[in-house]
Design a protein around this motif. Structure first.
Motif, PDB file in Angstrom:
ATOM      1  N   THR A  69       0.839  -1.201   0.000  1.00  0.00           N
ATOM      2  CA  THR A  69       0.000   0.000   0.000  1.00  0.00           C
ATOM      3  C   THR A  69       0.876   1.253   0.000  1.00  0.00           C
TER       4      THR A  69
ATOM      5  N   LYS B 123       1.367   4.167  -2.896  1.00  0.00           N
ATOM      6  CA  LYS B 123       1.284   5.600  -2.585  1.00  0.00           C
ATOM      7  C   LYS B 123       2.518   6.336  -3.111  1.00  0.00           C
TER       8      LYS B 123
ATOM      9  N   SER C 190       2.114   6.882  -6.736  1.00  0.00           N
ATOM     10  CA  SER C 190       1.154   7.953  -7.006  1.00  0.00           C
ATOM     11  C   SER C 190       1.741   9.332  -6.713  1.00  0.00           C
ATOM     12  N   ASP C 191       2.462   9.452  -5.586  1.00  0.00           N
ATOM     13  CA  ASP C 191       3.009  10.746  -5.170  1.00  0.00           C
ATOM     14  C   ASP C 191       4.268  11.130  -5.945  1.00  0.00           C
TER      15      ASP C 191
END
Length: 269
Positions: A197, A201, A204-205
């Motif tokens: 997870t 992230k 994505s970031d």
């Protein structure tokens, strides 16, 4: 002995490799002898080297003698054991000066260090771990934090998670599941699903953030350096003290600078 926090190389090479006709087993055993020092905190005896290398004492004695003559192993100052020899540093220098990513990263990281005034590192990707190739210290200098060649796990470090986030998710998950997931602090995440997870992230970031997971009291940001999608070459790590930063303020200030630096390195390759 003091515990050494150092990530082991991914997998264990088959030094016997009987089906590989090109594999020189004596060279493999010599590398096993040198690898015996990876988790050592001081000189090793002949018996300790043989045990750690997984070879018999007679073979260890011959290999140590050969490496001693070539200055790849040396006697300790008290003459009670063995240590790595000075000639190994010749190969370290060769790797660093000839590696094109390290060549391009060096001037970029020097500029980044002037700007952020915190610890700035560049590591090379080695599947389950990251190996530091450049280290630029801040006011909080420590011995291990100043040495190139130190390796840290990918799953719980900012640069490692950033590198994993550059891989296809199935490949990143396979690496995480093949890694021994140790708890270095009370906050180290060791659940594979939770780690993935955090990897998603980071993807994505565009950067990964780690707080208190490997070093107590530290916040770190990592950005992957990748030549193409799914091929991380290394990562930039910037670390600050939680006594001076909140995680939110550190991310707000540092993440754009690290992202820009990573882009500059990729653009120069």
């Amino acid at each position: 002995m003091t515990r050494i926090i150092r990530a082991d190389p991914p997998g264990q090479e088959n030094f016997q490799a009987e089906e590989d006709r090109l594999f020189v087993r004596s060279v493999g055993r010599a590398m096993q002898v040198l690898r015996a020092f990876h988790q050592a905190s001081g000189p090793l005896s002949l018996s300790e080297i043989a045990t750690r290398a997984g070879i018999d004492r007679s073979a260890a004695q011959r290999l140590i003698h050969t490496l001693l003559m070539l200055d790849y192993i040396r006697r300790s100052s008290d003459d009670r054991g063995y240590l790595p020899g000075i000639r190994i540093l010749d190969h370290t220098w060769d790797l660093l000066r000839l590696d094109p990513v390290v060549q391009k990263a060096t001037p970029v990281l020097l500029e980044l260090r002037k700007t952020v005034r915190e610890r700035v590192d560049f590591s090379l990707y080695d599947e389950t771990r990251m190996i530091y190739a450049l280290r630029m210290q801040s006011k909080r200098e420590t011995f291990y934090a100043s040495l190139v060649g130190h390796s840290v796990p990918a799953y719980c470090t900012a640069g490692g998670r950033a590198a994993l986030s550059a891989l296809p998710e199935a490949q990143a998950r396979d690496i995480v599941t093949r890694t021994a997931l140790h708890k270095y602090t009370a906050k180290t995440e060791t659940d594979p699903d939770a780690i993935m997870t955090l990897v998603r992230k980071a993807h994505s970031d565009g950067y990964a953030v780690v707080v208190d997971e490997l070093v107590q009291g530290e916040v770190a940001i990592g950005v992957a350096v990748s030549r193409e999608e799914g091929m991380p070459l290394g990562a930039i790590h910037v670390a600050g003290s939680l006594s001076e930063w909140t995680p939110e303020s550190f991310v707000r200030k540092v993440s754009p600078l690290v992202t820009e630096a990573a882009g500059a390195i990729v653009g120069s390759l």
